[in-house]
Every structure is written in C-alpha cells, then in structure tokens.
Scaffold this active site. Structure first.
Site, PDB file in Angstrom:
ATOM      1  CB  CYS A 135      18.728  81.737  47.669  1.00  0.00           C
ATOM      2  SG  CYS A 135      18.224  82.585  46.235  1.00  0.00           S
TER       3      CYS A 135
ATOM      4  NE  ARG B  77      24.752  80.739  37.615  1.00  0.00           N
ATOM      5  CZ  ARG B  77      24.851  81.188  38.858  1.00  0.00           C
ATOM      6  NH1 ARG B  77      24.631  80.372  39.868  1.00  0.00           N
ATOM      7  NH2 ARG B  77      25.190  82.429  39.108  1.00  0.00           N
TER       8      ARG B  77
ATOM      9  CG  HIS C  40      19.522  79.634  40.356  1.00  0.00           C
ATOM     10  ND1 HIS C  40      20.188  80.025  41.500  1.00  0.00           N
ATOM     11  CD2 HIS C  40      20.332  78.747  39.742  1.00  0.00           C
ATOM     12  CE1 HIS C  40      21.343  79.406  41.576  1.00  0.00           C
ATOM     13  NE2 HIS C  40      21.462  78.619  40.512  1.00  0.00           N
TER      14      HIS C  40
ATOM     15  CG  ASP D 126      27.545  82.694  46.565  1.00  0.00           C
ATOM     16  OD1 ASP D 126      27.044  83.677  47.153  1.00  0.00           O
ATOM     17  OD2 ASP D 126      27.993  82.752  45.404  1.00  0.00           O
TER      18      ASP D 126
HETATM   19  C1  LIG Z   1      17.398  81.917  43.624  1.00  0.00           C
HETATM   20  N1  LIG Z   1      18.695  82.114  43.938  1.00  0.00           N
HETATM   21  C2  LIG Z   1      19.099  83.358  43.672  1.00  0.00           C
HETATM   22  C3  LIG Z   1      19.343  81.076  44.397  1.00  0.00           C
HETATM   23  N2  LIG Z   1      18.778  80.029  44.416  1.00  0.00           N
HETATM   24  N3  LIG Z   1      20.580  81.135  44.795  1.00  0.00           N
HETATM   25  C4  LIG Z   1      21.360  82.243  45.081  1.00  0.00           C
HETATM   26  C5  LIG Z   1      22.716  82.012  44.592  1.00  0.00           C
HETATM   27  C6  LIG Z   1      23.564  83.217  44.645  1.00  0.00           C
HETATM   28  C7  LIG Z   1      24.958  82.972  44.192  1.00  0.00           C
HETATM   29  N4  LIG Z   1      25.724  84.174  44.338  1.00  0.00           N
HETATM   30  C8  LIG Z   1      25.056  82.486  42.762  1.00  0.00           C
HETATM   31  O1  LIG Z   1      25.089  83.306  41.850  1.00  0.00           O
HETATM   32  O2  LIG Z   1      25.115  81.276  42.529  1.00  0.00           O
END
Ligand SMILES: CN(C)C(=N)NCCC[C@H](N)C(=O)O
Length: 263
Positions: free
Chosen positions: A256, A133, A162, A63
């Site tokens: 992201c 998160r 997020h 990631d």
């Molecule tokens: C807005 N998004 C989606 C992000 N800023 N980050 C993506 C993170 C994806 C990772 N698999 C996770 O779940 O952390």
C-alpha cells in the site's frame, strides 16, 4: 531487478475514520512509530537497489501514505485514482498533479478506482479487483488506456477490500493469493491462469501478508507473515520481512505504501 517506486511519508498518519474493517478510530495509533516503520521500508528499497521518488504529504489526508492507491502507472501513462470514500477524495488529484509535474501522460479517471490497490500489472496483462472499491467500469477504462487485456476478479470479503490485500504479483508469470477473498468464478480464473501459484492461508491473509512487493525475486512482506515467507522461499523467492504493524492499523502494508512507476 531494479524498480522505480513512489512513496509518501506518513507525516499526517492517523486513524481518524473507519473505511475498512481494520480501522478503529478509538484505538491508539503511534504516529512516530508509523514514520519510523515507513522510513525503514524506504531505506530497505534503497538498499535493494530500487529508486524511490517522494510526494509531499498533505495535512488532512491521513491515508495519503498509501501511495499505491494514488494511481496506476504503466508504459509511462498515468491512470488517476478516483476514491470511493470522500475522506480520500483529494488524494487522487494530488497524485495526478505530481505525475503531471514530472512530465508523465496523465489521465483523469471517469470511474471509481483506487489505483494499484485494485489494478496490478502481471506480465503483459492487468489483474483488476472489483466488488468493494474499484468499479467494473474502471476496468474497461484501464484496458482502453493501457491497451492491455484486463482480467476482472471479484473480491467478496470486506477485510480484503483491495486486490493487493488478497494477491501479490510475484513475477510476470506467477502470483500468490488467498482464495477465500475471491468469488468462486474468480478463484477458477486464478487457478487456470496460475496453476503454480503460492496459495496463502487465512492466517497469512489476516496479517495482510499478501500486501507485498516483489521485484521478481525478492519479496518485501510484513514480518508477521512467517508461514507465507516460508512458502515463498520454497518456490525460490527471497522473502524480505519488514515490520509495518502501525500502518496495519489503517489496513495497510508494504505494498500500500508503494506505487510502482513504470516509465
Ligand atoms: C492494500 N491496501 C490495503 C492498500 N492498498 N491501501 C491501504 C488503504 C488503507 C486506507 N485506510 C483505506 O481503507 O483506503
């Protein structure tokens, strides 16, 4: 307006674990296509006149391509990320070390926060997501570090884990957002702050259309978000669609992959 971004090539991209509802480790992922889509996004930024720095990807961190989660950078200060899930824990120090090597003022976080995934500069203040998160304590840390007011927004839908999956900062004074991702109180805050906001539909949000990058006029967004693109155009913004279907399988989009570096 020209921006400076940090990106990370998805050399080791995979969906090996599931830490959000979009991730299905049993579904096939085309890592080559992910690299090709990321490369087009990188080239798009350069063609728009932006500067893009690159951090080396690390094996075992699939990631890490999602650079936006690596830190929050405002006024040359770097607030490091501290990831909620152990699968991503090593990304925080890797991004912080990169900024340290570049001569930025770096600050290791004391609280769980996932960088610009949840902390977005909007004009003079910061909008900060919590509930899924990033911890509330990180909002106080960010306010103290950056000396800017932090407006806390409660996220309530696990699909929009997020803030940058549910809200795009379009300009210093306007945003686009999907109300259903926020608690009633936070929806009221957003209505009060942004009476002229672009309101995204459930369908816009479901293609992660709000995971977009605006330079104040041009808005790079997933090509699947066709209705949102029309809504942005009707407000005078220029939508710039990009296909990120493979990165979507990890729950990501253009934003992201893009950490803004504000020196
Ligand atoms: C807005 N998004 C989606 C992000 N800023 N980050 C993506 C993170 C994806 C990772 N698999 C996770 O779940 O952390």
């Amino acid at each position: 307006m020209s921006r400076r971004y940090l990106m990370c090539r998805p050399t080791y991209f995979a969906v090996d674990y599931a830490i959000n509802p979009w991730m299905d480790p049993t579904a096939p992922v085309d890592a080559g296509l992910a690299v090709a889509q990321w490369t087009r996004l990188h080239e798009l930024y350069l063609s728009l006149g932006h500067t893009v720095d690159l951090i080396d990807p690390l094996p075992g961190l699939p990631d890490m391509v999602f650079a936006a989660n690596g830190a929050t950078v405002v006024d040359g200060k770097v607030y490091g990320a501290q990831f909620r899930h152990p699968e991503r824990a090593d990304e925080g120090p890797a991004y912080l070390a990169w900024f340290d090597q570049q001569g930025f003022d770096v600050y290791a976080a004391k609280s769980v926060n996932e960088g610009e995934g949840d902390i977005l500069l909007a004009g003079e203040h910061l909008l900060a997501g919590t509930g899924l998160r990033t911890e509330l304590a990180a909002h106080a840390e960010a306010q103290e570090l950056f000396g800017r007011p932090v407006i806390t927004l409660q996220l309530v839908d696990p699909r929009y884990y997020h803030l940058d999956t549910a809200l795009t900062v379009l300009s210093p004074t306007n945003v686009a957002y999907y109300p259903g991702a926020f608690s009633p109180g936070s929806q009221a805050v957003l209505r009060r702050l942004y009476p002229d906001a672009v309101i995204a539909t459930a369908a816009d949000a479901a293609v992660l259309g709000l995971n977009a990058v605006s330079d104040g006029h041009r808005v790079v967004l997933p090509s699947a978000a066709t209705r949102l693109a029309e809504a942005l155009a009707s407000k005078g913004f220029q939508p710039v669609p990009v296909d990120v279907s493979e990165l979507h399988k990890a729950g990501g989009g253009p934003k992201c992959c893009t950490l803004e570096v504000r020196a």
